[in-house]
Scaffold this active site. Sequence first.
Site, PDB file in Angstrom:
ATOM      1  N   ILE A   1      61.917  60.540  38.106  1.00 35.42           N
ATOM      2  CA  ILE A   1      60.712  60.443  37.378  1.00 35.42           C
ATOM      3  C   ILE A   1      59.700  59.159  37.977  1.00 35.42           C
ATOM      4  CG2 ILE A   1      59.445  60.254  34.987  1.00 35.42           C
ATOM      5  CD1 ILE A   1      60.578  63.046  35.463  1.00 35.42           C
TER       6      ILE A   1
ATOM      7  N   ALA B   1      56.307  49.595  33.301  1.00 35.23           N
ATOM      8  CA  ALA B   1      56.105  48.477  32.219  1.00 35.23           C
ATOM      9  C   ALA B   1      57.198  48.329  31.514  1.00 35.23           C
ATOM     10  CB  ALA B   1      54.863  48.535  31.197  1.00 35.23           C
TER      11      ALA B   1
ATOM     12  N   LYS C   1      54.137  40.445  32.445  1.00 30.66           N
ATOM     13  CA  LYS C   1      53.581  40.915  31.438  1.00 30.66           C
ATOM     14  C   LYS C   1      53.494  40.147  29.796  1.00 30.66           C
ATOM     15  CE  LYS C   1      54.165  45.395  28.560  1.00 30.66           C
ATOM     16  NZ  LYS C   1      54.680  46.625  28.312  1.00 30.66           N
TER      17      LYS C   1
ATOM     18  N   LEU D   1      66.144  59.595  29.374  1.00 29.00           N
ATOM     19  CA  LEU D   1      65.237  60.902  28.888  1.00 29.00           C
ATOM     20  C   LEU D   1      66.320  62.091  28.605  1.00 29.00           C
ATOM     21  CD1 LEU D   1      62.746  60.881  31.965  1.00 29.00           C
ATOM     22  CD2 LEU D   1      62.377  59.908  29.728  1.00 29.00           C
TER      23      LEU D   1
ATOM     24  N   ILE E   1      62.777  52.474  28.723  1.00 30.94           N
ATOM     25  CA  ILE E   1      63.697  51.625  29.608  1.00 30.94           C
ATOM     26  C   ILE E   1      64.314  50.901  28.359  1.00 30.94           C
ATOM     27  CG2 ILE E   1      64.161  49.619  31.111  1.00 30.94           C
ATOM     28  CD1 ILE E   1      62.011  50.967  32.894  1.00 30.94           C
TER      29      ILE E   1
ATOM     30  N   VAL F   1      57.867  56.819  36.829  1.00 37.50           N
ATOM     31  CA  VAL F   1      56.788  56.443  36.391  1.00 37.50           C
ATOM     32  C   VAL F   1      56.698  55.180  35.582  1.00 37.50           C
ATOM     33  CG1 VAL F   1      54.666  56.823  35.149  1.00 37.50           C
ATOM     34  CG2 VAL F   1      55.789  58.798  36.476  1.00 37.50           C
TER      35      VAL F   1
END
Length: 507
Positions: free
Chosen positions: A46, A51, A79, A334, A347, A48
Amino acid sequence: MKTTIKSLVIVGGGTSGWMTAAALSHHFAQSKVSVKVIDSTEIGTIGVGEATIPTLRRFYQTLGLTDQDVLTACQATCKLGIEFKDWYQAGSSFIHPFGLFGQAANGVPFHHYWLKLKQNGDPSPLSDYSYGVRLAQKNKFTLPVNNPNSPLAIFDWALHFDASLFAELMKKVAIKHGCEHIDNTITSVNLDAQQEAIDSVTLKNGQCVTADLFIDCSGFKALLIEGALKAGYQNWSQWLKCDRAVAVQTTRVDEPLSRTVVQAREAGWQWTIPLQNRSGNGHVYSSQYMSQDEATALLLEHVKGEVLQPPRHFSFTPGRRTQAWKSNCIAVGLAAGFLEPLESTSIALVETAIDKIIQTFSSPEYTKQDVERFNHVTATEYERVRDFLIVHYALNQREQGQMWQDCREMTLPRSLSDKLHQYQTNGALTRLPWEMFGPDSWLAIFDGFACYPQSYDPLVDKLSVDYLAESFKLMRDGISDAVAHAPTHSEFLRQMTHFQSHQPEPA
């Protein structure tokens, strides 16, 4: 009765698989437990989720990696929090930071004092009392000091990174600690004679791999935990209506922000995540209110920079596995469940699953009670995160989009309605067991959606309005001064990595 393990097989690589492999190979390094990963380079991941939240930094630090290592290896940026645009209503904006607001006094949380001043006409926003928010607003960054001389200096930070590069970094750590990588594809999962546990998996090359314990990191496919063991799934789409996402990478055209930006759209929201070398973009939406073509067009209309590859599409059912650990199989990532990427919790839930596995296996054995506790804690964690995400939708006052109106009118889970009631009544913010987000995170969201208590703690009235106003001005001035002396995000990245800026620094 105890079950002893001597062999452990992780099915699936990607971020969750290799994080699990790195942590468990490190944990079992001095024991006789073998750790193997079955991960086919033919199968894409995946990848993606770019963040994170601050807990990830603690995770890789336990493996011997520094922030500089990860910033450099993964094209990462810093971040300080998430900026929510147009979520409360059109034109609104607020930041959920990784840090505290103000200073508590006399055992009373800061926001009660702030509420008193607000009710007495003080216009200063709550965000003025957060060092993390103010740094993010000015696109600055500095490392927190180890021993701050004031609670006002307390903040934390996380990373935006290339998930595929992070998975590769975790793979190197795992192999360094003795993990074996089997590069092949599973063709069948074989159960024992009683059909209650996994005996082995058969690979495309005909090899049969056995283990005492299997960890399912096969993503949404949930090849072991659901495909073979039928562990069941709790569907939460009545509260979390988004069930689709489309993602694209684009060239970076601006200096990278020290925050994630999430912009509300008609039937969902769009993310923008800055990396050193590019930007990650995506549109999370509800297929009940918008088609894939509409969602893709809307995303492409609002991205900056050149699109680097065709849009990638994902579908998911918000919820969690009924049993994250069933028989001799544990689901991580997942395969264990997925809510949505709104607060970068995917995560983080991998991290907590790994942590629970490590705590369970202080020695290489487990009991039925260990399994039951793991499942109870996992269910509770997911439900706490679910409630935190739901409140972002339930409190909206947007006029655009039927989805948002339906979110305002939905019946909330009892656990969330109780928490909301306590806050709205007297400003109580109590951290619950196994809750990922603390009181200041909830406070940031409540304030961002203009949700305020009916009353503040009576102890606040021991301090006069004039005294509070003077103290609050000193807080604001102290934070403003610290922010003024902090380097820009780009300056910090240049000091820590090989980052090359290609735009003029903002004035």
